[in-house]
Design an enzyme around this catalytic site. Sequence first.
Site, PDB file in Angstrom:
ATOM      1  N   ASP A 132      16.014 -54.109  -2.391  1.00  0.00           N
ATOM      2  CA  ASP A 132      15.758 -55.280  -3.230  1.00  0.00           C
ATOM      3  C   ASP A 132      14.429 -55.128  -3.961  1.00  0.00           C
ATOM      4  O   ASP A 132      13.600 -56.044  -3.980  1.00  0.00           O
ATOM      5  CB  ASP A 132      15.760 -56.559  -2.392  1.00  0.00           C
ATOM      6  CG  ASP A 132      15.875 -57.809  -3.254  1.00  0.00           C
ATOM      7  OD1 ASP A 132      16.283 -57.685  -4.430  1.00  0.00           O
ATOM      8  OD2 ASP A 132      15.558 -58.905  -2.750  1.00  0.00           O
ATOM      9  N   ARG A 190      11.453 -70.724   0.960  1.00  0.00           N
ATOM     10  CA  ARG A 190      10.236 -70.984   0.198  1.00  0.00           C
ATOM     11  C   ARG A 190       9.056 -70.277   0.849  1.00  0.00           C
ATOM     12  O   ARG A 190       9.056 -70.028   2.049  1.00  0.00           O
ATOM     13  CB  ARG A 190       9.938 -72.488   0.118  1.00  0.00           C
ATOM     14  CG  ARG A 190      10.936 -73.284  -0.697  1.00  0.00           C
ATOM     15  CD  ARG A 190      10.432 -74.702  -0.925  1.00  0.00           C
ATOM     16  NE  ARG A 190      11.344 -75.480  -1.750  1.00  0.00           N
ATOM     17  CZ  ARG A 190      12.205 -76.363  -1.283  1.00  0.00           C
ATOM     18  NH1 ARG A 190      12.277 -76.578   0.019  1.00  0.00           N
ATOM     19  NH2 ARG A 190      13.004 -77.036  -2.092  1.00  0.00           N
ATOM     20  N   VAL A 191       8.049 -70.012   0.026  1.00  0.00           N
ATOM     21  CA  VAL A 191       6.789 -69.442   0.493  1.00  0.00           C
ATOM     22  C   VAL A 191       5.696 -70.456   0.191  1.00  0.00           C
ATOM     23  O   VAL A 191       5.562 -70.917  -0.947  1.00  0.00           O
ATOM     24  CB  VAL A 191       6.489 -68.092  -0.183  1.00  0.00           C
ATOM     25  CG1 VAL A 191       5.152 -67.547   0.295  1.00  0.00           C
ATOM     26  CG2 VAL A 191       7.597 -67.097   0.100  1.00  0.00           C
ATOM     27  N   LEU A 211       3.962 -71.787  -2.980  1.00  0.00           N
ATOM     28  CA  LEU A 211       3.706 -70.604  -3.803  1.00  0.00           C
ATOM     29  C   LEU A 211       4.927 -70.153  -4.576  1.00  0.00           C
ATOM     30  O   LEU A 211       4.800 -69.668  -5.695  1.00  0.00           O
ATOM     31  CB  LEU A 211       3.203 -69.458  -2.919  1.00  0.00           C
ATOM     32  CG  LEU A 211       1.885 -69.714  -2.178  1.00  0.00           C
ATOM     33  CD1 LEU A 211       1.521 -68.525  -1.304  1.00  0.00           C
ATOM     34  CD2 LEU A 211       0.764 -70.024  -3.156  1.00  0.00           C
ATOM     35  N   GLY A 212       6.098 -70.277  -3.991  1.00  0.00           N
ATOM     36  CA  GLY A 212       7.300 -69.811  -4.663  1.00  0.00           C
ATOM     37  C   GLY A 212       8.542 -70.207  -3.893  1.00  0.00           C
ATOM     38  O   GLY A 212       8.486 -70.671  -2.755  1.00  0.00           O
ATOM     39  N   GLU A 213       9.680 -69.988  -4.544  1.00  0.00           N
ATOM     40  CA  GLU A 213      10.967 -70.331  -3.951  1.00  0.00           C
ATOM     41  C   GLU A 213      11.987 -69.281  -4.343  1.00  0.00           C
ATOM     42  O   GLU A 213      11.960 -68.750  -5.462  1.00  0.00           O
ATOM     43  CB  GLU A 213      11.424 -71.716  -4.423  1.00  0.00           C
ATOM     44  CG  GLU A 213      12.760 -72.150  -3.847  1.00  0.00           C
ATOM     45  CD  GLU A 213      13.151 -73.547  -4.284  1.00  0.00           C
ATOM     46  OE1 GLU A 213      14.329 -73.906  -4.114  1.00  0.00           O
ATOM     47  OE2 GLU A 213      12.275 -74.269  -4.791  1.00  0.00           O
ATOM     48  N   GLY A 214      12.866 -68.972  -3.413  1.00  0.00           N
ATOM     49  CA  GLY A 214      13.915 -67.999  -3.662  1.00  0.00           C
ATOM     50  C   GLY A 214      15.199 -68.407  -2.971  1.00  0.00           C
ATOM     51  O   GLY A 214      15.318 -69.506  -2.429  1.00  0.00           O
ATOM     52  N   THR A 215      16.175 -67.512  -3.002  1.00  0.00           N
ATOM     53  CA  THR A 215      17.444 -67.802  -2.346  1.00  0.00           C
ATOM     54  C   THR A 215      17.292 -67.873  -0.837  1.00  0.00           C
ATOM     55  O   THR A 215      18.057 -68.552  -0.160  1.00  0.00           O
ATOM     56  CB  THR A 215      18.465 -66.720  -2.712  1.00  0.00           C
ATOM     57  OG1 THR A 215      17.937 -65.432  -2.348  1.00  0.00           O
ATOM     58  CG2 THR A 215      18.748 -66.721  -4.208  1.00  0.00           C
TER      59      THR A 215
END
EC number: 2.7.12.1
Length: 832
Positions: free
Chosen positions: A605, A492-493, A485-489
């Site tokens: 955040d 991942r999701v 679904l997504g990636e961040g620092t």
Amino acid sequence: MVAANLEVPTSSSSSAATKRQKDVDNKLEKCLNDMLKLKTSSNNNSTSNSNNNAIMSHSLTGEHKDPKTALEGPTSSSSSSSSKYIGESQIPVPVQLYDPQKPLLQQQQQQQRICYPIGKSNSTSQLPMGGYQRLLQHQQQQHHQQQQQQHQEQQQYPQHKRPFLNWNSFACSAMNGASDPFMQQQHMPAHQQQQHLPHKLQQSYSSSHVPKQAPKSGLAMFLQKNTNKENKFGQPMQQQPPGMMPQMYGYQAPQQQSKIGYPRTGAPLTHSASFSSAQRPTALQFHQQHQQQQHLQQQQQHPQQQQHQHSSFGVGMMSRNYYNMPKQPERKPLQTFDPYAYPKPNQMQPVKYQQQQQHPHTQFQNASAGGGGGGAAGLQYDPNTNTQLFYASPASSSSNKQPQQPQQQQQQQQSQLQQSNSVIFNHSGQQHQPHQQQQNEMSKSALGLHFIETAKPVIQDDADGHLIYHTGDILHHRYKIMATLGEGTFGRVVKVKDMERDYCMALKIIKNVEKYREAAKLEINALEKIAQKDPHCDHLCVKMIDWFDYHGHMCIVFEMLGLSVFDFLRENNYEPYPLDQVRHMAYQLCYSVKFLHDNRLTHTDLKPENILFVDSDYTSHYNHKINREVRRVKNTDVRLIDFGSATFDHEHHSTIVSTRHYRAPEVILELGWSQPCDVWSIGCILFELYLGITLFQTHDNREHLAMMERILGQIPYRMARNHTLYSKTKTKYFYHGKLDWDEKSSAGRYVRDHCKPLFLCQLSDSEDHCELFSLIKKMLEYEPSSRITLGEALHHPFFDRLPPHHRVGEVSNKQPLSSGSSSRERSHSLSR
């Protein structure tokens, strides 16, 4: 069978040939007399001796004088006792047996192989009577037995290293329906096994002092001979008492192929199981030779007692089958197995263990003879099929060699199944499970294993610490990965499917990095506190369903939501949201963050990426102003996510928080922060939802402060002075109370060209737009103490036009309008 070879005399003297012929005749007569005496003393072998007499009388008639007819004439009947005299220099030659008691046509149809010596010699020791002389000489028999004993002792040591085992050749033939030659050999009758025993050339040993390993019997020997070119001509398989090995290995029918399964779901294996030379099986520690001979004699004399002793699984079984029962190979964890290939094991039913107590066939364990790291193999009785099953256990649980009590065996079996995910094989093709019985397909390499010890999957991370996964992987024996679904620092999701509830959820996989792992633990703590205060998620914070530690990766399971407001904006070509949708989303955001502030928690955040639609379905319509279609979300209900940086008032406050574009000025100037920094972030978010662009598009602190002054006016002198006096950073942004900024530089020209005062950004002068910018201006106050609180923001005129069905909860007028004491916010934010 007796080796024989006749040669034509090469001497030119006729007298010497006549003398030699007479010498041969004398020996034949002497041997015939000995055989006649042996016939009278032996009652059990009367038939075989009569045949031998006929052969000997036929030899005395003179057929041995002609070397051509000698090769087709006198031979002895084949027997198992004489087969051991086949030398390395003998080759099998098909001949016809002569039996006066049978018709000649029937004898011509029977073909057997008799081994004759290779080479020529003038000595008479190679005549046909030499075999009978060796039978009569007891000392030669003992000498031959001693040679066999020494030969077996030399083979007890490990073999030389051999090429890598290729299991695919055997696996492919097995999947095509090829039967197991080992199973064929074991299920043959005793007389057929003797006839079909292959006569292979003896492998000559090298001059190296390192001895060879004992030949493996059964399937291991078949694989070894078909995959290793160095051992292509191995030792012949030694025979096993009939009915012994089929019971030991649990075979019931050679036509039916074995199946493997898992204790829980029966998911098929998906990877090859190949073992290197370092992982080869080691030899079993044998008993002494005199004990072995005694047990072999007992087997021949008392077959019924042998069967009873075999069922008791005593030590005698090991000694009786010392040469056909190798130690079970040590299985190390398969390094290529995928995580989802091994479902979580469950406990076996107590009924099965109660049935095992009633039978005397409880367990038989062999301790690992090699070094550490190996596993122990044993036999387990199955009352349903009346067969014995192999089971595998880790090396840590196989140190005890003594028999155990039935209750201790049950507890140990349960613990082994839970810890090592052992797979129990029934070679009849049936697997017994507590909830289901299912036959599964096997991987090619798994076809060649008598049993296999499944290992925990090896987890691999990339260079950044992200978990390497694939679609279809199952984590924690429950969650099947469907998509990313997504990636961040942080990590991942992924979208996962709960295998127990059959429901899709979102799984947040944190990097295997210490700081992100600690942040995940703080997020779990914050989510648990939020769940205690708001168990029904009435305050629009995302609901945490489960969490677990997956090999250093903290994983958090959330409810499945839609796209974030930023992703929807990006997919809509950054077309801004309508004002009524901005009002509803702003109200929900203020209401949710106010709940956090009331509980002395700061999100730190807040950004459009952390605000998710519950359902991101949309409708499309054509916009004539921009001449293209635009999307409009149907439902503007949102949820607040990502509490990884959430901080309670009593916890340590990091110096730098928030994402750059939504960072408050007190954080940049290092003046301390608290709940008002979230309000600043919400003001930046509302501006972005309204216009579709970021308010402060920069990556530098000095440029960021210059944009603030260009949009919001000059930074207060008190904040500039406190930054100069109390900031720990060496970089100072102010000089004599003013921002140290060159407006004539390229960066200065960029700020002047792309930034303008806040109220000049309104798209319309209508009342709704002015009320929105009024709220944004109050949220973007420099001084945290002068900044509006979220309790006050919910009563702002901008939300008066919100429909009643969009209001989450009525804010009581009796409650304080601010989320906490204003003095507490001011003192904490300006604590320096």
